[in-house]
Design a protein around this motif. Structure first.
Motif, short mmCIF file in Angstrom:
data_model
loop_
_atom_site.label_atom_id
_atom_site.label_comp_id
_atom_site.label_asym_id
_atom_site.label_seq_id
_atom_site.Cartn_x
_atom_site.Cartn_y
_atom_site.Cartn_z
N ASN A 1 0.81 -1.21 0.00
CA ASN A 1 0.00 0.00 0.00
C ASN A 1 0.85 1.27 0.00
O ASN A 1 0.40 2.33 -0.42
N TRP A 2 2.08 1.14 0.50
CA TRP A 2 2.97 2.30 0.61
C TRP A 2 3.83 2.49 -0.64
O TRP A 2 4.49 3.52 -0.78
N GLU A 3 3.84 1.49 -1.52
CA GLU A 3 4.67 1.59 -2.72
C GLU A 3 4.00 2.49 -3.76
O GLU A 3 2.78 2.44 -3.92
N PRO A 4 4.78 3.30 -4.49
CA PRO A 4 4.17 4.09 -5.57
C PRO A 4 3.57 3.17 -6.63
O PRO A 4 4.14 2.12 -6.97
N LEU A 5 2.41 3.55 -7.14
CA LEU A 5 1.82 2.80 -8.24
C LEU A 5 2.68 2.91 -9.48
O LEU A 5 3.28 3.97 -9.73
N ASP B 1 -10.93 -3.83 0.62
CA ASP B 1 -9.96 -4.42 -0.30
C ASP B 1 -10.32 -4.16 -1.76
O ASP B 1 -9.57 -4.54 -2.67
N HIS B 2 -11.43 -3.45 -2.00
CA HIS B 2 -11.82 -3.04 -3.35
C HIS B 2 -11.95 -1.53 -3.49
O HIS B 2 -11.95 -1.02 -4.60
N SER B 3 -12.09 -0.81 -2.37
CA SER B 3 -12.31 0.64 -2.45
C SER B 3 -11.34 1.46 -1.61
O SER B 3 -11.25 2.67 -1.77
N GLY B 4 -10.61 0.82 -0.70
CA GLY B 4 -9.88 1.56 0.31
C GLY B 4 -8.67 2.34 -0.14
O GLY B 4 -8.13 3.14 0.63
N TYR B 5 -8.23 2.14 -1.40
CA TYR B 5 -7.09 2.91 -1.90
C TYR B 5 -7.51 4.24 -2.54
O TYR B 5 -6.67 5.08 -2.83
N VAL B 6 -8.82 4.44 -2.73
CA VAL B 6 -9.28 5.65 -3.43
C VAL B 6 -8.79 6.94 -2.77
O VAL B 6 -8.33 7.86 -3.46
N PRO B 7 -8.85 7.08 -1.43
CA PRO B 7 -8.34 8.32 -0.83
C PRO B 7 -6.88 8.60 -1.16
O PRO B 7 -6.48 9.75 -1.38
N LEU B 8 -6.06 7.55 -1.19
CA LEU B 8 -4.64 7.72 -1.52
C LEU B 8 -4.48 8.08 -3.00
O LEU B 8 -3.63 8.91 -3.36
N LEU B 9 -5.28 7.48 -3.85
CA LEU B 9 -5.23 7.79 -5.27
C LEU B 9 -5.55 9.26 -5.50
O LEU B 9 -4.88 9.94 -6.29
N VAL B 10 -6.57 9.77 -4.82
CA VAL B 10 -6.96 11.18 -4.96
C VAL B 10 -5.87 12.08 -4.41
O VAL B 10 -5.51 13.10 -5.01
N ARG B 11 -5.31 11.71 -3.25
CA ARG B 11 -4.25 12.54 -2.67
C ARG B 11 -3.04 12.63 -3.58
O ARG B 11 -2.34 13.65 -3.63
N ASN B 12 -2.80 11.54 -4.36
CA ASN B 12 -1.62 11.50 -5.21
C ASN B 12 -1.87 12.00 -6.63
O ASN B 12 -1.02 11.80 -7.50
N GLY B 13 -3.03 12.63 -6.85
CA GLY B 13 -3.20 13.33 -8.12
C GLY B 13 -4.37 12.92 -8.98
O GLY B 13 -4.61 13.56 -10.02
N PHE B 14 -5.11 11.88 -8.61
CA PHE B 14 -6.26 11.49 -9.45
C PHE B 14 -7.34 12.56 -9.37
O PHE B 14 -7.72 13.00 -8.29
N ARG B 15 -7.86 12.97 -10.52
CA ARG B 15 -8.87 14.02 -10.57
C ARG B 15 -10.10 13.61 -11.38
O ARG B 15 -10.93 14.45 -11.71
#
Length: 452
Positions: free
Chosen positions: A43-47, A65-79
């Protein structure tokens, strides 16, 4: 056109798949890795894919395990937009803030104990990140094709499993790419069975229980026996229960037993703020259930909600027979741990385990016969009876997965087996190849596969 597998290739967690058409890039599911530390560190590795390069995300359902990465995705630039069903959006509004709060608590604990490499310790993401992620969600109805990008349309199909759970068909360049998500049972006690999908050029199918068959135990009979034995001793029944899905199934079983005069109408307490909220959402989606609206309303009105810690503590001092459903399902934390420390020492009481207990959890220790638990820094002797009920799984077993796969009218050109431990995935692979004659691929973590 390429499909890259960024999770759920060697485990049942971390579901993330990226479809790159050359014109657009879409992620289906965006989950956290859970379980062993080696997985959680992912979870800590860059995509390998820049979040800002993604045009959209599509969620099959709300489990972390299907949705919990979304906050990190948004924080890292997903718009972009996160498409999901209405039930999934509503459940994510509970689960994502809770996931963030747990991450912040873990960081604070690491700070206090001094074992983090960072000073101060950093959470994976924050409650503010979760709030920003929720603003990206856009619910879509089942059974209606909708545009995702200029060259990709999507459609949601009922998958059973939990409220809002969907299998997804992507329509792109005349091809149909189907993602099963997590499939429910053919004869689930409350949820409708997963919808059959008739056509797929490329198929991704889960394999959580690809090597197992659920026991034929009637959960109503099993629960009636446990309740009767506990009340016969004058004790209370404590049930560690997952907030989403399992709690509502247990409430339905208790409602049925009371309606059928198989147990007295004793107090039933729901001691989990998250489960209370999830039950309210459950009541909003009777169309996804095999029970009627009146029964659904009665089930949701059955328990006495316990909101405060003071109310929770009072339950441990109140010695009349009762049923307590409390989080968490594997007794790893939450309010149920306090009940185990108190009521678990009473030989009149019963602790009922109602689902899978992962290795290393208190639930697994109890299931394995251990009768001393480490709780809040102390060793607690468990004198209560410990029982298990096996008939409430929300996942299709191996036979039910094959039943769903047999609904396709023609063999998909590509079949990927995902979301399973290696032995479960390989067992399903063998059944598919031998039983259906399909060629199957076991995808590798982070590898991209051409779909031409």
């Amino acid at each position: 056109m390429e499909l890259q597998f960024l999770g759920a290739t060697d485990s049942v967690t971390g579901s993330k798949y990226v479809l790159d058409t050359g014109r657009s890039r879409v992620m289906v599911d965006c989950g956290l890795f859970q379980g062993f530390k080696s997985l959680r560190l992912r979870n800590w590795e860059p995509l390998p894919v820049d979040p800002a390069s993604l045009d959209a995300v599509i969620l099959t359902h709300a489990h972390i395990d299907h949705s919990g990465y979304v906050p990190l995705l948004v924080r890292n630039g997903f718009r972009g937009t996160v498409f999901c069903s209405m039930g999934t959006a509503q459940l994510c509004s509970i689960l994502l803030p809770d996931s963030a709060a747990l991450a912040e608590e873990d960081a604070a604990y690491a700070d206090r104990k001094g074992f983090s490499r960072h000073r101060p310790a950093l959470p994976l993401y924050t409650c503010a990140d979760a709030a920003r992620a929720l603003r990206r969600l856009e619910p879509k109805p089942f059974g209606t094709q909708f545009p995702v990008t200029e060259d990709i349309d999507a459609e949601f199909h009922h998958a059973g499993h939990i409220i809002g759970a969907a299998a997804v068909t992507l329509h792109v360049a005349g091809q149909r790419i189907v993602f099963s998500g997590d499939l429910g049972r053919q004869q689930d006690i409350v949820m409708r069975p997963p919808e059959f999908i008739r056509q797929a050029d490329c198929l991704l199918v889960e394999s959580t229980y690809g090597n197992r068959i659920h026991p034929g135990e009637d959960p109503l009979d099993a629960l009636a026996g446990v309740v009767g034995n506990t009340l016969g001793r004058g004790g209370s029944l404590v049930i560690p229960a997952f907030a989403v899905g399992r709690t509502q199934a247990l409430l339905y079983c208790l409602h049925r037993l009371i309606e059928d005069k198989r147990m007295p109408d004793i107090p039933i307490y729901l001691n989990s703020p998250m489960a209370i909220d999830a039950t309210q959402i459950f009541a909003l989606h009777p169309d996804e259930l095999r029970i009627n609206r009146a029964t659904c309303a009665a089930v949701c009105a059955l328990p006495i909600p316990v909101q405060s810690m003071e109310q929770s503590a009072w339950l441990n001092q109140e010695h009349t027979p009762k049923v307590i459903l409390a989080g968490s399902g594997m007794a790893t934390g939450g309010r149920v741990v306090h009940h185990l420390a108190s009521l678990g020492t009473d030989p009149r009481c019963t602790i009922l385990l109602s689902g899978f207990q992962a290795p290393g959890t208190r639930g697994a220790a109890l299931a394995g016969g251990q009768r001393e638990l480490r709780i809040h820094g102390k060793d607690v002797a468990i004198r209560a009876a410990v029982e298990q009920i096996q008939g409430l799984s929300a996942h299709a077993d191996a036979n039910e997965l094959m039943t769903w796969l047999s609904g396709f009218h023609a063999q998909p050109q590509r079949v990927f087996i995902v979301h399973g431990e290696p032995d479960a995935s390989d067992a399903l692979r063998q059944r598919v190849e031998r039983g259906l004659g399909w060629q199957v691929t076991m995808p590798e973590y982070r590898k991209a596969y051409r779909l031409d």
